[in-house]
Design an enzyme around this catalytic site. Structure first.
Site, PDB file in Angstrom:
ATOM      1  N   HIS A   1       0.835  -1.210   0.000  1.00 51.52           N
ATOM      2  CA  HIS A   1       0.000   0.000   0.000  1.00 51.52           C
ATOM      3  C   HIS A   1       0.872   1.264   0.000  1.00 51.52           C
ATOM      4  CE1 HIS A   1      -3.047   2.967   1.007  1.00 51.52           C
ATOM      5  NE2 HIS A   1      -2.268   3.347   1.999  1.00 51.52           N
TER       6      HIS A   1
ATOM      7  N   HIS B   1       1.340   5.067  -2.473  1.00 52.33           N
ATOM      8  CA  HIS B   1       1.602   6.469  -2.114  1.00 52.33           C
ATOM      9  C   HIS B   1       2.821   7.078  -2.791  1.00 52.33           C
ATOM     10  CE1 HIS B   1      -1.259   7.354   1.123  1.00 52.33           C
ATOM     11  NE2 HIS B   1      -1.125   6.097   1.513  1.00 52.33           N
TER      12      HIS B   1
ATOM     13  N   GLU C   1      -5.997   9.323  -0.167  1.00 51.29           N
ATOM     14  CA  GLU C   1      -6.316   7.890  -0.116  1.00 51.29           C
ATOM     15  C   GLU C   1      -7.353   7.458  -1.161  1.00 51.29           C
ATOM     16  OE1 GLU C   1      -4.739   5.611   1.490  1.00 51.29           O
ATOM     17  OE2 GLU C   1      -3.713   6.661   3.121  1.00 51.29           O
TER      18      GLU C   1
ATOM     19  N   SER D   1      -4.053   0.578  -4.616  1.00 53.28           N
ATOM     20  CA  SER D   1      -3.454  -0.616  -4.016  1.00 53.28           C
ATOM     21  C   SER D   1      -4.491  -1.713  -3.764  1.00 53.28           C
ATOM     22  CB  SER D   1      -2.704  -0.256  -2.724  1.00 53.28           C
ATOM     23  OG  SER D   1      -3.566   0.343  -1.790  1.00 53.28           O
TER      24      SER D   1
HETATM   25 FE    FE Z   1      -2.380   5.192   3.011  1.00 50.87          FE
END
Ligand code: FE
Ligand code: PHE
Length: 295
Positions: A134, A139, A182, A201
């Site tokens: 993730h 990110h 997010e 993700s």
């Molecule tokens: Fe995150």
């Protein structure tokens, strides 16, 4: 691979969240097993195949530029050479979620904390807490983008400030992070695209966020977003759509102090609510929505 060391649980608007040691750790790259590299490779290939035509061009391009491959878990040191040269960000290894103020302080100094451990094979499709896949796949690529790199640093500084103002301000700011960093979508000439890390993700949510008739897709509006509750245990009921990263930066540039004060007098909206004033891209059918409370 060692188990991450949980030190305590912290009560937040996200519920009870495990908070790990705040230590910065050297990525124990030599300790990854073949199984860990295989998990990375499986997830990497699956998501890349899915994300071409679904994720924003900026995201896909940045991921290519970073030199991530499915063959092995990337070394933070190698990524840092590319990232440092591009935007001055540095990845640091951590055990997992950090206390809020530590997290904000890292971002404010252009350091991005990445969980060093990767999920087990039986957690390929879902893991509740952020792991290496993730953090790194989701990110890190956009930190190569100069606009987004600045946004993340500004968010960190804003976090330190909101922390000083109080818990309600932090709730407002956290919602902004949730619905942009997010779970954000971006409108492009080719249609809606994903840029949020929590979506890219996740195989299921990459499909759901763009293609399901169930969720709302609503134009980004700063105060609207800051008042909107969200889901932590299901797909989102609402996704907010930006027109460009420049729009996001312009909207978040002003001092939030008076905004926090005003929002403290107002009620929050349920995650699935659509308002008169919304710019609605898609009104969700609500099919399959969990009926328990949003956080
Ligand atoms: Fe995150
Ligand atoms: N402008 C915000 C403030 O004054 C800081 C911020 C910038 C927050 C970018 C989020 C994203 O608090």
């Amino acid at each position: 691979m060692n188990q991450p060391r949980r030190v305590e649980h912290q009560q937040t608007d996200k519920g009870s969240v495990p908070v790990y040691t705040t230590a910065v750790v050297e990525q124990p790259w030599a300790d990854y097993r073949a199984e860990d590299h295989a998990t990375w490779g499986t997830l990497y290939q699956r998501q890349r195949a899915l994300l071409v035509g679904r994720a924003s061009d900026e995201f896909l391009r940045a991921q290519d530029e970073m030199g991530m491959t499915p063959h092995a878990i990337p070394r933070f040191g190698q990524l840092n050479e590319v990232l440092g040269a591009a935007t001055g960000w540095t990845l640091i290894g951590v055990e997992g979620l950090l206390p809020e103020l530590d997290f904000f302080d890292h971002l404010a100094n252009r350091r991005f904390p990445v969980t060093w451990w990767i999920r087990r094979p039986d957690q390929i499709d879902y893991i509740a807490e952020p792991d290496l896949f993730h953090d790194l796949f989701g990110h890190v690529p956009l930190l190569m983008n100069p606009l987004f790199a600045d946004y993340m640093q500004a968010y960190g500084r804003g976090g330190v400030k909101a922390h000083g103002i109080g818990p309600e301000a932090l709730v407002n700011l956290t919602r902004l992070y949730w619905y942009t960093v997010e779970f954000g979508l971006i409108d492009t000439p080719d249609g809606l695209r994903i840029y949020g890390s929590g979506i890219v993700s996740s195989k299921g949510e990459s499909l759901y966020s763009l293609e399901s008739p169930a969720p709302n897709r609503i134009g980004f509006d700063l105060q609207r977003v800051m008042r909107t509750r969200y889901r932590i245990d299901t797909y989102q009921k609402t996704y907010f759509v930006i027109d460009s990263f420049a729009q996001l930066i312009a909207a978040t540039e002003p001092d939030f102090t008076p905004i926090y004060a005003r929002l403290a007098q107002r009620e929050a909206f349920p995650a699935g609510k659509v308002l008169e004033s919304d710019k609605v891209y898609t009104r969700g059918t609500g099919e399959g929505w969990a009926m328990d409370a949003d956080v």
